[in-house]
Write a protein that holds these residues in place. Sequence first.
Motif, PDB file in Angstrom:
ATOM      1  N   GLY A  92       1.152  -1.270  -0.210  1.00  0.00           N
ATOM      2  CA  GLY A  92       0.041   0.111  -0.239  1.00  0.00           C
ATOM      3  C   GLY A  92       1.136   1.575   0.036  1.00  0.00           C
ATOM      4  N   LEU A  93       2.110   1.129  -0.162  1.00  0.00           N
ATOM      5  CA  LEU A  93       3.201   2.674  -0.751  1.00  0.00           C
ATOM      6  C   LEU A  93       2.892   2.714  -2.156  1.00  0.00           C
ATOM      7  CD1 LEU A  93       5.472   0.725   1.732  1.00  0.00           C
ATOM      8  CD2 LEU A  93       4.254   2.477   2.667  1.00  0.00           C
ATOM      9  N   ASP A  94       3.384   3.815  -2.004  1.00  0.00           N
ATOM     10  CA  ASP A  94       3.154   4.503  -3.056  1.00  0.00           C
ATOM     11  C   ASP A  94       5.247   3.763  -3.328  1.00  0.00           C
ATOM     12  OD1 ASP A  94       3.934   6.746  -5.365  1.00  0.00           O
ATOM     13  OD2 ASP A  94       4.340   8.272  -3.743  1.00  0.00           O
ATOM     14  N   THR A  95       5.175   4.051  -5.228  1.00  0.00           N
ATOM     15  CA  THR A  95       6.421   3.871  -6.147  1.00  0.00           C
ATOM     16  C   THR A  95       7.226   4.903  -6.875  1.00  0.00           C
ATOM     17  OG1 THR A  95       4.844   3.587  -8.097  1.00  0.00           O
ATOM     18  CG2 THR A  95       5.169   1.485  -6.793  1.00  0.00           C
ATOM     19  N   THR A  96       7.440   5.480  -6.027  1.00  0.00           N
ATOM     20  CA  THR A  96       8.488   6.876  -5.824  1.00  0.00           C
ATOM     21  C   THR A  96       9.687   6.549  -5.462  1.00  0.00           C
ATOM     22  OG1 THR A  96       7.268   8.975  -4.087  1.00  0.00           O
ATOM     23  CG2 THR A  96       6.441   8.749  -6.751  1.00  0.00           C
ATOM     24  N   GLY A  97      10.643   6.853  -6.166  1.00  0.00           N
ATOM     25  CA  GLY A  97      11.879   6.944  -5.663  1.00  0.00           C
ATOM     26  C   GLY A  97      12.567   6.518  -4.279  1.00  0.00           C
ATOM     27  N   GLN A  98      12.231   7.667  -3.660  1.00  0.00           N
ATOM     28  CA  GLN A  98      11.808   7.414  -1.721  1.00  0.00           C
ATOM     29  C   GLN A  98      11.133   5.981  -1.358  1.00  0.00           C
ATOM     30  OE1 GLN A  98       9.936  11.194  -0.384  1.00  0.00           O
ATOM     31  NE2 GLN A  98       8.453   9.416   0.460  1.00  0.00           N
ATOM     32  N   TYR A  99      10.109   5.717  -1.470  1.00  0.00           N
ATOM     33  CA  TYR A  99       9.830   4.550  -1.543  1.00  0.00           C
ATOM     34  C   TYR A  99      10.565   3.182  -1.767  1.00  0.00           C
ATOM     35  CZ  TYR A  99       5.813   6.924   0.159  1.00  0.00           C
ATOM     36  OH  TYR A  99       5.576   7.440   0.956  1.00  0.00           O
ATOM     37  N   TYR A 100      10.937   3.130  -2.681  1.00  0.00           N
ATOM     38  CA  TYR A 100      12.156   1.815  -3.095  1.00  0.00           C
ATOM     39  C   TYR A 100      13.457   2.137  -2.111  1.00  0.00           C
ATOM     40  CZ  TYR A 100       9.637   1.351  -7.227  1.00  0.00           C
ATOM     41  OH  TYR A 100       8.425   0.657  -8.223  1.00  0.00           O
ATOM     42  N   HIS A 101      14.230   3.200  -2.236  1.00  0.00           N
ATOM     43  CA  HIS A 101      15.175   3.210  -0.666  1.00  0.00           C
ATOM     44  C   HIS A 101      14.621   2.809   0.677  1.00  0.00           C
ATOM     45  CE1 HIS A 101      18.565   5.802   0.738  1.00  0.00           C
ATOM     46  NE2 HIS A 101      17.742   6.163   1.667  1.00  0.00           N
ATOM     47  N   ALA A 102      13.356   3.010   0.696  1.00  0.00           N
ATOM     48  CA  ALA A 102      12.872   2.769   2.394  1.00  0.00           C
ATOM     49  C   ALA A 102      13.098   1.094   2.040  1.00  0.00           C
ATOM     50  CB  ALA A 102      11.571   3.270   2.355  1.00  0.00           C
ATOM     51  N   LEU A 103      12.403   0.296   1.182  1.00  0.00           N
ATOM     52  CA  LEU A 103      11.700  -0.532   1.028  1.00  0.00           C
ATOM     53  C   LEU A 103      13.301  -1.096   0.703  1.00  0.00           C
ATOM     54  CD1 LEU A 103      10.085  -2.963   0.072  1.00  0.00           C
ATOM     55  CD2 LEU A 103      11.123  -2.443  -2.282  1.00  0.00           C
ATOM     56  N   ALA A 104      14.265  -0.972   0.602  1.00  0.00           N
ATOM     57  CA  ALA A 104      15.412  -1.475   0.523  1.00  0.00           C
ATOM     58  C   ALA A 104      16.193  -1.645   2.256  1.00  0.00           C
ATOM     59  CB  ALA A 104      16.909  -0.263  -0.276  1.00  0.00           C
ATOM     60  N   HIS A 105      16.180  -0.380   2.427  1.00  0.00           N
ATOM     61  CA  HIS A 105      16.423  -0.290   4.340  1.00  0.00           C
ATOM     62  C   HIS A 105      15.658  -1.333   4.902  1.00  0.00           C
ATOM     63  CE1 HIS A 105      19.246   2.893   4.385  1.00  0.00           C
ATOM     64  NE2 HIS A 105      18.447   3.512   3.150  1.00  0.00           N
ATOM     65  N   GLY A 106      13.872  -1.356   4.695  1.00  0.00           N
ATOM     66  CA  GLY A 106      13.185  -2.311   5.819  1.00  0.00           C
ATOM     67  C   GLY A 106      13.491  -3.871   5.500  1.00  0.00           C
ATOM     68  N   LEU A 107      13.925  -4.041   4.439  1.00  0.00           N
ATOM     69  CA  LEU A 107      14.065  -5.120   4.191  1.00  0.00           C
ATOM     70  C   LEU A 107      16.379  -5.807   4.695  1.00  0.00           C
ATOM     71  CD1 LEU A 107      13.017  -5.757   0.386  1.00  0.00           C
ATOM     72  CD2 LEU A 107      12.346  -7.058   1.898  1.00  0.00           C
ATOM     73  N   GLU A 108      16.763  -5.034   4.603  1.00  0.00           N
ATOM     74  CA  GLU A 108      17.766  -5.330   6.020  1.00  0.00           C
ATOM     75  C   GLU A 108      17.365  -5.288   6.348  1.00  0.00           C
ATOM     76  OE1 GLU A 108      21.209  -5.255   4.313  1.00  0.00           O
ATOM     77  OE2 GLU A 108      20.196  -5.394   2.297  1.00  0.00           O
ATOM     78  N   ARG A 109      16.645  -4.678   7.527  1.00  0.00           N
ATOM     79  CA  ARG A 109      16.207  -4.627   9.026  1.00  0.00           C
ATOM     80  C   ARG A 109      15.612  -5.819   9.646  1.00  0.00           C
ATOM     81  NH1 ARG A 109      15.145   1.323   8.100  1.00  0.00           N
ATOM     82  NH2 ARG A 109      13.278   0.914   7.788  1.00  0.00           N
ATOM     83  N   MET A 110      14.253  -6.434   8.155  1.00  0.00           N
ATOM     84  CA  MET A 110      14.199  -7.763   8.252  1.00  0.00           C
ATOM     85  C   MET A 110      15.195  -8.913   8.706  1.00  0.00           C
ATOM     86  SD  MET A 110      10.359  -7.179   7.756  1.00  0.00           S
ATOM     87  CE  MET A 110      10.578  -6.382   5.740  1.00  0.00           C
ATOM     88  N   LEU A 111      15.898  -8.672   7.332  1.00  0.00           N
ATOM     89  CA  LEU A 111      17.267  -9.818   7.231  1.00  0.00           C
ATOM     90  C   LEU A 111      18.084  -9.652   8.736  1.00  0.00           C
ATOM     91  CD1 LEU A 111      18.978 -11.864   5.901  1.00  0.00           C
ATOM     92  CD2 LEU A 111      19.558 -10.009   4.390  1.00  0.00           C
ATOM     93  N   ASN A 112      18.321  -8.398   9.329  1.00  0.00           N
ATOM     94  CA  ASN A 112      19.500  -8.552  10.111  1.00  0.00           C
ATOM     95  C   ASN A 112      18.930  -8.497  12.008  1.00  0.00           C
ATOM     96  OD1 ASN A 112      21.788  -8.814   9.010  1.00  0.00           O
ATOM     97  ND2 ASN A 112      21.299  -7.393   7.686  1.00  0.00           N
TER      98      ASN A 112
END
Length: 196
Positions: A92-112
């Motif tokens: 349910g998130l936007d698909t602009t650049g900042q959200y891809y950045h947030a997605l990358a960080h979120g996945l890293e946090r869930m991995l670690n």
Amino acid sequence: MLRGHDEKNVASLIFVPTQERLPEDMLRLERIVFRPNGQPARIVCVGVPGIGLARGSDNDLLVALINTYIEAGCPADGFITTTAYALLKLAGLDTTGQYYHALAHGLERMLNTTYHVTDGWFDVRERRYVTASFRIIDNLNRTHGEPEQGRIRLDRRSTLRIRLNDELTKSINAGYIKPLNLTVYQHLPSVGSRCG
């Protein structure tokens, strides 16, 4: 109406802390959550330096990952393949650049981020609460653009191959899920109102 599911342990334990922002140097968060039967469960979240802890905004990604896994037919190996774009849309998130950045960080946090749940993770097959320690994501592979400041940069074309942890997939495969109206969920105003 977009129909989906949530895993009941994740929902009842408010697994990912609801705080939107946590200090970058906070690498441990301990809390007590009351299980549906009223008994307390202790949850300790442990992050790693430079990445931090999973946080409130990551809960939307967790819901999207659970639904992607279920939509994929609950693969036995726990691997799902999707795109960054599809995961953002499902969250349910936007698909602009900042959200891809947030997605990358979120996945890293869930991995670690490692979770230690004391006497609170319900094993539906055994019909009892257990103590468990695990991460949400065990493996994370992604296609990406040039790294920025040493961090992975996802974009619309990025493909993600993610292996969810066995504790989570075992619970989903055992049917320990509840229906979730994703349309309503995505329109709730805050992370706190979407958890629980």
